[in-house]
Design a protein around this motif. Structure first.
Motif, PDB file in Angstrom:
ATOM      1  N   LYS A  64       0.823  -1.214   0.000  1.00 30.10           N
ATOM      2  CA  LYS A  64       0.000   0.000   0.000  1.00 30.10           C
ATOM      3  C   LYS A  64       0.856   1.263   0.000  1.00 30.10           C
ATOM      4  O   LYS A  64       0.562   2.231  -0.717  1.00 30.10           O
ATOM      5  N   GLY A  65       1.917   1.273   0.786  1.00 36.40           N
ATOM      6  CA  GLY A  65       2.766   2.466   0.858  1.00 36.40           C
ATOM      7  C   GLY A  65       3.450   2.780  -0.455  1.00 36.40           C
ATOM      8  O   GLY A  65       3.542   3.940  -0.870  1.00 36.40           O
ATOM      9  N   ILE A  66       3.935   1.740  -1.150  1.00 33.41           N
ATOM     10  CA  ILE A  66       4.616   1.958  -2.433  1.00 33.41           C
ATOM     11  C   ILE A  66       3.623   2.380  -3.507  1.00 33.41           C
ATOM     12  O   ILE A  66       3.925   3.234  -4.355  1.00 33.41           O
ATOM     13  N   HIS A  67       2.416   1.812  -3.467  1.00 34.30           N
ATOM     14  CA  HIS A  67       1.370   2.235  -4.402  1.00 34.30           C
ATOM     15  C   HIS A  67       1.007   3.703  -4.162  1.00 34.30           C
ATOM     16  O   HIS A  67       0.857   4.489  -5.106  1.00 34.30           O
ATOM     17  N   CYS A  68       0.904   4.067  -2.884  1.00 30.02           N
ATOM     18  CA  CYS A  68       0.611   5.454  -2.512  1.00 30.02           C
ATOM     19  C   CYS A  68       1.708   6.385  -3.020  1.00 30.02           C
ATOM     20  O   CYS A  68       1.433   7.464  -3.564  1.00 30.02           O
ATOM     21  N   LEU A  69       2.971   5.970  -2.879  1.00 30.58           N
ATOM     22  CA  LEU A  69       4.092   6.799  -3.311  1.00 30.58           C
ATOM     23  C   LEU A  69       4.016   7.077  -4.810  1.00 30.58           C
ATOM     24  O   LEU A  69       4.198   8.222  -5.252  1.00 30.58           O
ATOM     25  N   SER A  70       3.705   6.040  -5.579  1.00 35.27           N
ATOM     26  CA  SER A  70       3.605   6.218  -7.025  1.00 35.27           C
ATOM     27  C   SER A  70       2.469   7.163  -7.390  1.00 35.27           C
ATOM     28  O   SER A  70       2.625   8.040  -8.257  1.00 35.27           O
ATOM     29  N   LEU A  71       1.319   7.029  -6.712  1.00 33.94           N
ATOM     30  CA  LEU A  71       0.172   7.904  -6.997  1.00 33.94           C
ATOM     31  C   LEU A  71       0.476   9.352  -6.630  1.00 33.94           C
ATOM     32  O   LEU A  71       0.154  10.279  -7.393  1.00 33.94           O
ATOM     33  N   CYS A  72       1.079   9.569  -5.467  1.00 31.93           N
ATOM     34  CA  CYS A  72       1.395  10.931  -5.028  1.00 31.93           C
ATOM     35  C   CYS A  72       2.397  11.601  -5.964  1.00 31.93           C
ATOM     36  O   CYS A  72       2.268  12.793  -6.297  1.00 31.93           O
ATOM     37  N   LEU A  73       3.376  10.851  -6.410  1.00 33.45           N
ATOM     38  CA  LEU A  73       4.369  11.411  -7.325  1.00 33.45           C
ATOM     39  C   LEU A  73       3.772  11.680  -8.702  1.00 33.45           C
ATOM     40  O   LEU A  73       4.150  12.640  -9.381  1.00 33.45           O
ATOM     41  N   THR A  74       2.820  10.840  -9.116  1.00 31.57           N
ATOM     42  CA  THR A  74       2.133  11.073 -10.394  1.00 31.57           C
ATOM     43  C   THR A  74       1.318  12.356 -10.330  1.00 31.57           C
ATOM     44  O   THR A  74       1.305  13.163 -11.275  1.00 31.57           O
ATOM     45  N   ASP A  75       0.647  12.561  -9.194  1.00 37.31           N
ATOM     46  CA  ASP A  75      -0.111  13.797  -9.005  1.00 37.31           C
ATOM     47  C   ASP A  75       0.819  15.005  -9.001  1.00 37.31           C
ATOM     48  O   ASP A  75       0.496  16.062  -9.558  1.00 37.31           O
ATOM     49  N   GLU A  76       1.982  14.824  -8.391  1.00 36.68           N
ATOM     50  CA  GLU A  76       2.960  15.908  -8.348  1.00 36.68           C
ATOM     51  C   GLU A  76       3.452  16.242  -9.761  1.00 36.68           C
ATOM     52  O   GLU A  76       3.713  17.408 -10.087  1.00 36.68           O
ATOM     53  N   TYR A  77       3.601  15.250 -10.603  1.00 41.33           N
ATOM     54  CA  TYR A  77       4.053  15.439 -11.983  1.00 41.33           C
ATOM     55  C   TYR A  77       3.090  16.342 -12.751  1.00 41.33           C
ATOM     56  O   TYR A  77       3.513  17.169 -13.565  1.00 41.33           O
TER      57      TYR A  77
END
Length: 535
Positions: free
Chosen positions: A170-183
């Motif tokens: 869950k944490g790694i999935h969250c990290l990818s989503l947050c960074l995608t939003d940041e992009y």
């Protein structure tokens, strides 16, 4: 006791009053009075002792061992003593063994009530007055039942580990989503990688080029950080990170927001290579056309397993069904000459490795005209990880395999390889890889169990140069008892196996070797509650 001397003085008869002891007549020839007197005196002392000893031995069944009894058994004639306790005990043990052997050869009666604990077993034995045979049968059935339950528990543990290893935490999935939003919202996260003035370095063959294919941002960051921090000349490092379309924005954001100068990082998505189509890549075609492939890797993973399998065999069968084996990223390494047409040499790294030593010397290793510099995995003290030959990967009962391959050929490791791309371009390695991949699909995945290494073992035959094992240590994700001394000395350690260091099932004493290269103070990592496993 009666003593009779014949009138002629030539014979002597001795007898007890109850007839218990009747000695033979003794003929006396020219016996002197003194000799006769000494004989009578000796018998007068001996016969009472024999009488007492006989009486004590007779009563021994009632009384415990007395001083006279022990004396009799130790020093008296054997015919005067009873059977020794140790002999009786030995006979009892032999009888018990015979009963156990008989119970082992008999079927357990249907409907037999089995105890759930040892105390319950004792209670049932006393209450039901089990004879020896019934006792042995109940004991056998109870132990067989416990063994079956223990096997089921071990297999369930392996299945849970397989599910955990195949899933995205869950944490790694969250990290990818947050960074995608940041992009999408932060211009800094979208800045070019590398900056335009450094683009020429991406094809500069005087630099050290590393290739990493991954959809795991956290794992990719640990590989890049460990490589740069371990390098003696980080300014010569160029990382080419390739990811899939869904992870591209997040991966780009991470390295744009966390520069690792003086090294250079390039992030590209597989979708940005126009030639990576299903017509050119059999894996993409297989995922679309072959239902058996999808069923094998995404269906019921318990199919083909057996409760009688050992945990290692069961884990191996589950690993063979891992969806990662039909991931394009897992097969991209076979297209390195096409991906980097202007490069001469690259080092390919898996995303579950950690670099602990400067790798510059790899570019100086003489490959002898070969394409692939790799550590062989058929030599070493580790009987599980470093004992792999072709017979461990291929189904030699299939005529196609048995005709073309030698089961004793040594296997080698993917995960840290030095590839001479100039030499590779002169071979038909990719064509052989495609041919055997298609043959396995046609055979309904029966030529081999694992995904990317077996076709590579065939395609690279004759093109592999063994390198020193200290460059690449494997197995840290397979077994908890990895040699820590060797692990600390190895240039690259590889967490191949289910127990990845970023998972909760990772081996706790090995995780620090990986986690020290993760920046747990980063805002995105903290907001996704990704915690250092050692805290």
């Amino acid at each position: 006791m009666q003593i009779r001397l014949s009138p002629s003085m030539r014979s002597l008869t001795i007898a007890t009053s109850n007839g218990f002891l009747d000695l033979m007549k003794i003929r006396v020839r020219h016996v002197s009075h003194r000799t006769l007197f000494h004989t009578i005196l000796f018998l007068a002392f001996l016969l009472p002792f024999v009488f007492i000893l006989t009486a004590v031995v007779t009563l021994e069944g009632v009384n415990k061992c007395s001083t006279f009894d022990c004396l009799g058994r130790r020093y008296g004639p054997k015919f005067l003593t009873r059977t020794d306790d140790s002999v009786i005990l030995q006979r009892l043990i032999e009888d018990f063994y015979n009963i156990l052997n008989q119970a082992n050869s008999e079927a357990v009666p249907v409907g037999l009530t089995l105890p759930n604990s040892f105390s319950e077993f004792l209670s049932q034995t006393k209450t039901n007055h089990y004879d020896a045979k019934k006792f042995a049968l109940v004991l056998k059935a109870t132990m067989d039942n416990l063994d079956r339950e223990a096997k089921k528990s071990r297999l369930a543990e392996q299945l849970n580990k397989h599910v955990a290893a195949s899933s995205i935490p869950k944490g790694i999935h969250c990290l990818s989503l947050c960074l995608t939003d940041e992009y999408s919202s932060n211009a800094r996260a979208r800045r070019p990688l590398p900056v335009p003035e450094l683009l020429h370095r991406l094809s500069d063959n005087s630099l050290h080029h590393f290739v990493l294919a991954s959809d795991n941002v956290l794992a990719a960051s640990a590989v890049v950080n460990s490589t740069v921090r371990s390098s003696l000349r980080p300014e010569k490092i160029v990382f080419h990170v390739i990811t899939d379309k869904k992870t591209y924005a997040g991966m780009h954001s991470w390295f744009a927001l966390n520069p690792i100068g003086p090294a250079i990082v390039e992030v590209k998505g597989a979708h940005q290579f126009d030639w990576l189509t299903k017509e050119n890549v059999p894996v993409l075609e297989a995922m679309e056309r072959y239902h058996a492939v999808r069923d094998h890797y995404h269906g019921n993973h318990m199919l083909g397993t057996d409760v009688e399998d050992s945990p290692r065999v069961f884990a191996s069968k589950l690993l063979a069904r891992s969806p990662k084996y039909i991931s394009l990223l897992n097969h991209l390494r076979i297209y390195l000459p096409e991906l980097f047409p202007r490069l001469n040499k690259v080092v390919f790294l898996d995303d579950d490795v950690v670099v602990q030593r400067d790798l510059s010397s790899l570019w100086e290793v003489d490959l002898g005209g070969k394409v692939n510099g790799a550590v062989e995995t058929c030599k070493g003290g580790d009987s599980w990880v470093m004992s792999k030959r072709f017979r461990n990967y291929f189904n030699f009962s299939n005529p196609l395999i048995s005709r073309h391959l030698n089961p004793n050929d040594c296997a080698w490791a993917y995960g840290m390889n030095i590839f001479d791309l100039s030499a590779w371009k002169k071979t038909d390695i990719r064509e052989k890889y495609h041919f055997w991949l298609k043959q396995n699909l046609k055979s309904n995945l029966t030529l081999w169990r694992f995904g990317t290494l077996p076709p590579a073992l065939i395609a690279f035959r004759g093109h592999v140069q063994p390198i020193d094992p200290s460059w690449h240590m494997l197995g840290l994700g397979y077994q908890e008892n990895s040699d820590m001394g060797l692990a600390r000395k190895a240039a690259v350690i590889h967490f191949n196996g289910q127990a990845k260091p970023w998972l909760d099932i990772g081996f706790k004493h090995l995780q620090p070797l990986w986690s020290k290269y993760v920046n747990y103070s980063d805002g995105f990592i903290k907001s996704c509650h990704i915690l250092d496993p050692q805290t």
